[in-house]
Enzyme design. Structure first.
Site, PDB file in Angstrom:
ATOM      1  N   TYR A  73       0.844  -1.192   0.000  1.00 29.65           N
ATOM      2  CA  TYR A  73       0.000   0.000   0.000  1.00 29.65           C
ATOM      3  C   TYR A  73       0.883   1.247   0.000  1.00 29.65           C
ATOM      4  O   TYR A  73       1.607   1.510   0.966  1.00 29.65           O
ATOM      5  CB  TYR A  73      -0.919   0.029   1.218  1.00 29.65           C
ATOM      6  N   PHE A 217     -13.091  -5.718   1.831  1.00 33.85           N
ATOM      7  CA  PHE A 217     -14.137  -5.100   1.014  1.00 33.85           C
ATOM      8  C   PHE A 217     -15.531  -5.582   1.456  1.00 33.85           C
ATOM      9  O   PHE A 217     -16.355  -5.975   0.625  1.00 33.85           O
ATOM     10  CB  PHE A 217     -13.932  -5.389  -0.466  1.00 33.85           C
ATOM     11  N   PRO A 218     -15.815  -5.566   2.755  1.00 30.88           N
ATOM     12  CA  PRO A 218     -17.104  -6.088   3.233  1.00 30.88           C
ATOM     13  C   PRO A 218     -18.297  -5.249   2.814  1.00 30.88           C
ATOM     14  O   PRO A 218     -19.435  -5.722   2.853  1.00 30.88           O
ATOM     15  CB  PRO A 218     -16.940  -6.086   4.753  1.00 30.88           C
ATOM     16  N   LEU A 219     -18.051  -3.999   2.401  1.00 29.40           N
ATOM     17  CA  LEU A 219     -19.142  -3.102   2.017  1.00 29.40           C
ATOM     18  C   LEU A 219     -19.050  -2.678   0.548  1.00 29.40           C
ATOM     19  O   LEU A 219     -19.848  -1.847   0.104  1.00 29.40           O
ATOM     20  CB  LEU A 219     -19.127  -1.851   2.906  1.00 29.40           C
ATOM     21  N   PHE A 221     -20.071  -3.412  -2.545  1.00 33.02           N
ATOM     22  CA  PHE A 221     -20.985  -4.131  -3.431  1.00 33.02           C
ATOM     23  C   PHE A 221     -22.176  -3.234  -3.730  1.00 33.02           C
ATOM     24  O   PHE A 221     -22.411  -2.223  -3.049  1.00 33.02           O
ATOM     25  CB  PHE A 221     -21.436  -5.454  -2.810  1.00 33.02           C
TER      26      PHE A 221
END
Length: 296
Positions: A73, A217-219, A221
């Site tokens: 990163y 990346f749980p959110l 979508f």
């Protein structure tokens, strides 16, 4: 399978007590206007370093104690920011990843040469300002080298007292077992959320072994793809993101989502999901929006 939300904490590796919602810091790079979307470069040091440092300290005040970064990163600047911002803060767990090179802003290439991995652990220690890193993931498994050699290189760092626990990122259940034949694996970090459930088998496999499963990346979508998400959010007086995180927490007691945000308001909203108990009916409706459905 889906479970009642019985606990808000988890013993990572059996000895690191963490809250079950952490903070992903991948996008703590570049200038604020250049952070959103799948094409964000994650390439240069952040231009708002003071603001991000303040947010990281406020995150610890809000109860976050699991922070996730990687040596790729911003070419190590993500680790440097995290290390300097949290210097002197006790009871935080820092996780980083090694095993990916960035020849340009658009390219991420796995590199699992054992000597390279050993070098990257040394560089991560320096940038994080730590004598021991709590958790080091193999960022991606490089097919050019035997998995046993890649895990073995990181195991050397564990034996030397430089790393406490090891993890894998974007790994299958079979790869987890293969790695586990070389060294204990404390965590698996894969892409997973309400609409991308391709790693269901890994979720089940890690639960059975008491290994942490860390959805990244749980959110990230399309909320429109889950029609019941807005309905359940309205029933709780919550945001759809909070419900999406609550669904993950109900997916198993070993799930530790790491949503990323540079807003303290959003961070506190995310943490509120820890106090949200979804009913069996609500879980069934959220689950039914995805095919094939997960057993309830």
């Amino acid at each position: 399978m889906l479970f009642a939300m019985t606990t808000t904490t988890f013993e990572l590796g059996g000895d690191l007590h963490v809250r079950r919602i952490g903070l992903g810091t991948m996008r703590f790079a570049d200038e604020p206007a250049n952070r959103r979307g799948a094409s964000a470069p994650v390439w240069a040091a952040p231009t708002d370093r003071a603001d991000l440092t303040r947010l990281l300290r406020e995150a610890t005040d809000a109860g976050v104690n699991l922070f996730d970064t990687a040596d790729a990163y911003a070419l190590g600047e993500g680790e440097r920011l995290l290390g300097e911002a949290l210097a002197g803060v006790s009871d935080v767990v820092l996780a980083t990843k090694v095993g990916v090179v960035r020849p340009d802003p658009a390219t991420w290439v796995p590199l699992g040469h054992p000597d390279y991995l050993r070098q990257q652990v040394e560089l991560s220690l320096r940038r994080l300002g730590r004598d021991v890193i709590d958790l080091v993931y193999l960022h991606r498994i490089d097919p050019a080298y035997p998995l046993a050699e890649q895990v073995g290189a990181l195991t050397d760092a564990v034996h030397a007292g430089k790393v406490r626990h090891l993890g894998l990122s974007e790994a299958t259940a079979e790869q987890v077992d293969a790695a586990r034949s070389v060294a204990p694996i404390a965590a698996v970090q894969n892409l997973y959320n309400l609409t991308d459930r391709s790693h269901d088998a890994v979720v089940e496999h890690t639960r059975d072994s008491g290994t942490a499963f860390v959805p990244f990346f749980p959110l990230s979508f399309d909320h429109a793809a889950v029609p019941s998400l807005g309905e359940v959010a309205a029933e709780h007086g919550m945001t759809p993101n909070q419900v999406a995180l609550a669904w993950l927490l109900h997916r198993g007691p070993h799930l530790l989502p790491i949503p990323g945000t540079t807003s303290i308001r959003h961070l506190k909203e995310n943490l509120a999901a820890l106090d949200t108990e979804l009913s069996a009916d609500q879980l069934a409706r959220l689950n039914a929006d995805h095919a094939p459905a997960i057993g309830s």
